[in-house]
Design a protein around this motif. Structure first.
Motif, mmCIF file in Angstrom:
data_model
loop_
_atom_site.group_PDB
_atom_site.id
_atom_site.type_symbol
_atom_site.label_atom_id
_atom_site.label_comp_id
_atom_site.label_asym_id
_atom_site.label_seq_id
_atom_site.Cartn_x
_atom_site.Cartn_y
_atom_site.Cartn_z
ATOM 1 N N MET A 220 0.864 -1.204 0.120
ATOM 2 C CA MET A 220 0.135 -0.074 0.019
ATOM 3 C C MET A 220 0.880 1.104 -0.009
ATOM 4 S SD MET A 220 -3.162 0.710 2.388
ATOM 5 C CE MET A 220 -2.599 1.174 3.649
ATOM 6 N N LYS A 221 0.534 1.967 -0.851
ATOM 7 C CA LYS A 221 1.471 3.327 -0.881
ATOM 8 C C LYS A 221 0.777 4.390 0.047
ATOM 9 C CE LYS A 221 1.029 4.432 -5.525
ATOM 10 N NZ LYS A 221 1.291 5.174 -6.707
ATOM 11 N N THR A 222 -0.411 4.433 0.182
ATOM 12 C CA THR A 222 -1.120 5.519 1.203
ATOM 13 C C THR A 222 -0.722 5.251 2.501
ATOM 14 O OG1 THR A 222 -3.077 5.476 -0.344
ATOM 15 C CG2 THR A 222 -3.351 6.815 1.564
ATOM 16 N N LYS A 223 -0.148 6.192 3.066
ATOM 17 C CA LYS A 223 0.279 5.920 4.493
ATOM 18 C C LYS A 223 -0.687 6.135 5.391
ATOM 19 C CE LYS A 223 4.892 8.070 4.611
ATOM 20 N NZ LYS A 223 5.957 9.124 4.877
ATOM 21 N N GLN B 293 -1.790 16.038 2.527
ATOM 22 C CA GLN B 293 -1.787 14.668 2.750
ATOM 23 C C GLN B 293 -2.661 13.788 1.933
ATOM 24 O OE1 GLN B 293 -1.933 14.396 6.912
ATOM 25 N NE2 GLN B 293 0.311 14.598 7.332
ATOM 26 N N TYR B 294 -2.159 12.467 1.590
ATOM 27 C CA TYR B 294 -3.159 11.796 0.769
ATOM 28 C C TYR B 294 -4.086 11.066 1.616
ATOM 29 C CZ TYR B 294 0.771 12.170 -2.677
ATOM 30 O OH TYR B 294 1.500 12.768 -3.616
ATOM 31 N N LEU B 295 -5.191 11.019 1.305
ATOM 32 C CA LEU B 295 -6.095 9.999 1.752
ATOM 33 C C LEU B 295 -6.302 8.849 0.933
ATOM 34 C CD1 LEU B 295 -8.648 9.842 3.534
ATOM 35 C CD2 LEU B 295 -10.223 10.418 1.720
ATOM 36 N N LEU B 296 -5.943 8.862 -0.489
ATOM 37 C CA LEU B 296 -5.806 7.796 -1.308
ATOM 38 C C LEU B 296 -4.726 7.824 -2.342
ATOM 39 C CD1 LEU B 296 -7.158 4.929 -2.376
ATOM 40 C CD2 LEU B 296 -8.398 6.383 -3.603
ATOM 41 N N GLN B 297 -3.843 7.028 -2.686
ATOM 42 C CA GLN B 297 -3.087 7.109 -3.684
ATOM 43 C C GLN B 297 -3.365 6.036 -4.750
ATOM 44 O OE1 GLN B 297 0.515 7.778 -0.906
ATOM 45 N NE2 GLN B 297 1.432 8.359 -2.981
ATOM 46 N N GLU B 298 -3.142 6.613 -5.997
ATOM 47 C CA GLU B 298 -3.245 5.845 -7.082
ATOM 48 C C GLU B 298 -2.619 4.377 -6.774
ATOM 49 O OE1 GLU B 298 -1.008 7.365 -10.197
ATOM 50 O OE2 GLU B 298 -1.872 5.842 -11.708
ATOM 51 N N GLY B 299 -3.420 3.205 -7.397
ATOM 52 C CA GLY B 299 -2.909 1.878 -7.253
ATOM 53 C C GLY B 299 -3.303 1.200 -5.957
ATOM 54 N N ASP B 300 -3.620 1.953 -4.929
ATOM 55 C CA ASP B 300 -4.044 1.325 -3.648
ATOM 56 C C ASP B 300 -5.599 1.069 -3.746
ATOM 57 O OD1 ASP B 300 -1.585 1.262 -2.476
ATOM 58 O OD2 ASP B 300 -1.980 3.070 -1.279
ATOM 59 N N GLU C 73 -9.645 15.167 -6.000
ATOM 60 C CA GLU C 73 -9.489 13.881 -6.549
ATOM 61 C C GLU C 73 -8.808 13.978 -8.119
ATOM 62 O OE1 GLU C 73 -13.185 11.380 -6.666
ATOM 63 O OE2 GLU C 73 -12.092 9.774 -7.116
ATOM 64 N N SER D 65 -6.363 12.160 -11.360
ATOM 65 C CA SER D 65 -5.627 10.956 -12.115
ATOM 66 C C SER D 65 -4.421 11.797 -12.659
ATOM 67 C CB SER D 65 -6.526 10.377 -13.276
ATOM 68 O OG SER D 65 -5.981 10.715 -14.352
ATOM 69 N N TYR E 48 -7.454 7.023 -9.017
ATOM 70 C CA TYR E 48 -7.546 8.345 -8.845
ATOM 71 C C TYR E 48 -6.826 8.405 -7.419
ATOM 72 C CZ TYR E 48 -11.200 9.367 -12.094
ATOM 73 O OH TYR E 48 -11.828 9.272 -13.254
ATOM 74 N N LEU F 54 -13.155 12.297 -17.514
ATOM 75 C CA LEU F 54 -11.570 12.311 -17.147
ATOM 76 C C LEU F 54 -10.902 12.310 -18.612
ATOM 77 C CD1 LEU F 54 -8.933 12.197 -15.532
ATOM 78 C CD2 LEU F 54 -9.238 9.559 -15.663
#
Lengths: 220, 192, 190
Positions: free
Chosen positions: A1-4, B36-43, B58, B60, B92, C141
Motif C-alpha cells: 500500500m502506498k497510502t500512508k 496529505q493523501y487520503l488515497l494514492q493511485e494503485g491502492d 481527486e 488522475s 485516482y 476524465l
C-alpha cells in the motif's frame, strides 16, 4: 500500500512507547506521538529524526487530537492509564483499530489485577464498543524492538482480536517492527497472552535475562 | 464531528434519534492535513469520505500531469467509487487542499448499513444520483459551451471553489492550460 | 411487455410476484421511429427510458448549431437527462433514436412511488447509477486529459457493440472530432 496510514502512539515516551515509535518510524507510517511530558516527547522526536531523517513523525500536545487524526491508535500506557485515556478518546476512536499492549499486573508481579474471566484488552473493548481493539506487543519487551532476533531466532509477537481488518493491521505493525506475527485467536485469547507476559516477566527477573527475552514457538 | 453529515442526511430523509445513533456507530471521524493523501493511485479505495470541514481534490496522473476530476468541499462526498465498489486498484489520487475534518465509512460498514438501515440505502441512492447529475452537467457544458461560458458556469455553480482553490487547479479541472484560463479570465474582467 | 425490464432488474436482485405487479401501470411502452426525439432542449425530461430494442443518442447543440453527442444507449441500458428528470427544470439536451426502437418509460411520480413501495429498487437503482457514474467519470476524465486516439479507445471499451452499429458521424461527434479525423484514427489502428 502506498497510502500512508497514520498511527497515534499514546504514551510515546515510556519504555514500550519509545521502542515502538522508533521501530515503526522506519516503516511506511506517519506517526503522531503523544505523551504527558512534552519536553521529554520533544527530545524523543528529535532523536528519532536524527537517526532517520525521512521519518514521518510529529509530536502532538493532545491525545484526543492525535487519535482523531489517526487511522490506528496505539495505547502504549500501563493498564490503569489505559482506562483513563480510553474515556477521553472514545468518540474519536470510533471504528478505528486500537492496539492494547498493556499487561494488568499487580504491583508484586505475581498475579493480575483483572478477574480471571477477562483481560485488559476485553475491558478496553467494553469501554470502546465501536472500536476494533486488538492485543499486540504485550509479550515482547522494549529491548526486543532493537534486537528482534535473539539467539538466532526471530521473536514471535502474538496478536488477538475479533475483527479481521484489525488483525491484518496489527500483523503489519508486528512485521514492520521486525517480529514474527502469530494470530492467536479472538480477543478472549488476550487472557492467555497477558498471562504469557506475566510468566516471561517472572522468568526474566528470576533468571536475570536483562529484559532481552521473548517467546518463540518452536516447530518443524 | 458529524454535524454536517447528519444535517445533509436530514435535508433528504427523516431520521429518528435512534437511527442517528445506529448510523453514527459506524462512522469514522478523521482529520487530515493539507497536502496529505487520503488515497494514492494503485491502492484499493477502502473508504467513502464525507467532508465536514476543509477541501480535498481527486485527480488522475497521466504522463506526469494531474487531471482533477473532483473538488470536494464541505458537504461533499469523495471516493474512487470504482475501486471502492470492486476492490480493484484506484486510478485516482485523493489529497487535502486544506486541513480538513472528514467522516469516513469503511467498505464493511457501508455494506452492513446497506443491509440493516434502509434509510442509509435510500440516502446513498440519492447521493450517487446527485453526483451523476453534476457529472452529466459538467460533461454537457464542457462539450457544448465555449470556454468563457464554461468558466462562468463554474464560477456561478461553485463560488466557494473559485475562492479557495488555486487557478491552475481549476484549469486542470476544466481540461485547459493555466494560460488559456488566465486569458479567458482577463477577457471576462475587461468586459465588465 | 414488462419482461425485458423485469429481467434487467432481476439481473441485480430477484423480484417477488407482488413487486412485479406494482410495476404494471407505472411503466409505458413506446415504439420510437428512427430520428424521432424523446427529449427536446427547452423541455423537462419527463421520463427515465429503458431501451428494449434499438439505440439512442443524447446530445447538446452549441451556439454555432453543432451537435455534440454525450451518451449512447442500446438494449438494456437507460437514458435520461437525470438532472432535468428530478428537478423538472428544462433540459439543455436532446435524446434521439438512431434506429427504430422500443422503449419502456417511467415518469418521475411513478419512479418515486416505486422507490417507496419496492425498497429493493433503491438498491437496484443505486447500483445502476453507480455503474453509470463510473462510466461517465471515465468519460469526463478522457475529456479533460486525453488525445482523440485515447478517447476512441475508451469509447470502444465502454460501448464495444456500438462501434460497429453507429454511423461514423455519431461517434466523431461523441469524441469531439471530425468524421475525417476519426477515419484516420481507425486506419492507424488497423
Amino acid at each position: 500500500m502506498k497510502t500512508k496510514q497514520t498511527i497515534a502512539v499514546i504514551g510515546a515516551t515510556g519504555n514500550m512507547g519509545s521502542a515502538i515509535s522508533r521501530a515503526l518510524s522506519n516503516a511506511n507510517y506517519r506517526l503522531l506521538l503523544f505523551a504527558k511530558d512534552q519536553a521529554k516527547l520533544q527530545t524523543l522526536v528529535e532523536e528519532i529524526r536524527k537517526s532517520n531523517v525521512v521519518a514521518d513523525i510529529e509530536s502532538v500536545d493532545c491525545s484526543v487530537n492525535a487519535s482523531w487524526e489517526a487511522d490506528i491508535i496505539l495505547l502504549a500506557v500501563p493498564y490503569q492509564a489505559e482506562k483513563e485515556i480510553a474515556e477521553k478518546i472514545r468518540e474519536v476512536a470510533n471504528q478505528k483499530v486500537v492496539v492494547s499492549i498493556s499487561n494488568p499486573l499487580n504491583t508484586s508481579f505475581n498475579g493480575m489485577v483483572t478477574e480471571p474471566d477477562t483481560s485488559a484488552a476485553e475491558e478496553l473493548q467494553k469501554q470502546l464498543p465501536h472500536s476494533k481493539v486488538v492485543k499486540a506487543f504485550n509479550t515482547t519487551f522494549a529491548a526486543d524492538f532493537s534486537t528482534p532476533v535473539i539467539d538466532g531466532k526471530q521473536v514471535d509477537s502474538f496478536i488477538a482480536g475479533n475483527h479481521e481488518e484489525a488483525l491484518q493491521t496489527a500483523s503489519e505493525l508486528v512485521v514492520a517492527a521486525g517480529f514474527y506475527p502469530i494470530l492467536a485467536g479472538d480477543l478472549s485469547v488476550s487472557r492467555t497472552l497477558e498471562n504469557m507476559a506475566l510468566l516471561l516477566i517472572q522468568e526474566t527477573i528470576k533468571s536475570n535475562y536483562d529484559w532481552l527475552a521473548g517467546w518463540k514457538v518452536l516447530h518443524h | 464531528m458529524y454535524d454536517l453529515f447528519f444535517k445533509k442526511f436530514r435535508e433528504r430523509i427523516d431520521l429518528s434519534p435512534e437511527e442517528e445513533i445506529q448510523i453514527k456507530s459506524y462512522l469514522i471521524p478523521k482529520k487530515i492535513r493539507r497536502r496529505q493523501y487520503l488515497l494514492q493511485e494503485g491502492d484499493i479505495c477502502k473508504h467513502i469520505a464525507f467532508v465536514e470541514k476543509g477541501a480535498l481534490r481527486e485527480y488522475s496522473i497521466e504522463g506526469g500531469t494531474e487531471h482533477i476530476i473532483l473538488f470536494a468541499l464541505e458537504g461533499w462526498t469523495v471516493a474512487d467509487l470504482f475501486s471502492f465498489l470492486t476492490g480493484e486498484p484506484a486510478v485516482y489520487t485523493i489529497d487535502a487542499l486544506e486541513d480538513s475534518e472528514l467522516v469516513l465509512i469503511s467498505k464493511s460498514s457501508h455494506e452492513e448499513l446497506l443491509q440493516t438501515q434502509p434509510k442509509y440505502e435510500t440516502y446513498m441512492r440519492l447521493l450517487i444520483t446527485d453526483a451523476y447529475i453534476a457529472l452529466q452537467k459538467r460533461l454537457t457544458s464542457s462539450i457544448s459551451l465555449p470556454i468563457e461560458e464554461r468558466y462562468k458556469n463554474f464560477v456561478e455553480t461553485y463560488p466557494d471553489i473559485v475562492q479557495r482553490v488555486p487557478q491552475h487547479m481549476i484549469a486542470s479541472y476544466m481540461g485547459l492550460s493555466p494560460e488559456t484560463l488566465s486569458r479567458v479570465r482577463k477577457k471576462m474582467l475587461n468586459q465588465k | 411487455m414488462l419482461e425485458p425490464l423485469i429481467a434487467h432488474f432481476e439481473s441485480y436482485l430477484p423480484l417477488k410476484e407482488s413487486e412485479m405487479q406494482l410495476l404494471e401501470g407505472r411503466v409505458t411502452q413506446r415504439k420510437i421511429k428512427r430520428r424521432q426525439h424523446i427529449l427536446q432542449e427547452g423541455f423537462p425530461c419527463k421520463h427515465y427510458s429503458f431501451v428494449v430494442e434499438g439505440c439512442f443518442k443524447m446530445y447538446g447543440v452549441d451556439q454555432k448549431g453543432n451537435q455534440h453527442n454525450i451518451q449512447f444507449a442500446a438494449e438494456n441500458d437507460w437514458i435520461a437527462d437525470i438532472g432535468s428528470f428530478h428537478s423538472n427544470k428544462s433540459s439543455k439536451l436532446f435524446i434521439e433514436a438512431i434506429e427504430p426502437s422500443l422503449i419502456l418509460q417511467i415518469e418521475q411520480q411513478d419512479l418515486y412511488f416505486l422507490y417507496q413501495s419496492i425498497p429493493k429498487l433503491d438498491r437496484i437503482f443505486k447500483v445502476i447509477i453507480e455503474n453509470k457514474f463510473v462510466e461517465l467519470q471515465n468519460q469526463v476524465l478522457q475529456n479533460i486529459s486525453s488525445t482523440a486516439q485515447e478517447r476512441y479507445a475508451a469509447f470502444l471499451e465502454q460501448y464495444p457493440k456500438l462501434a460497429l452499429r453507429l454511423p461514423n458521424t455519431q461517434i466523431a461527434s461523441y469524441l469531439g472530432i471530425t468524421p475525417q479525423y476519426l477515419s484516420e484514427i481507425r486506419n492507424e489502428r488497423s
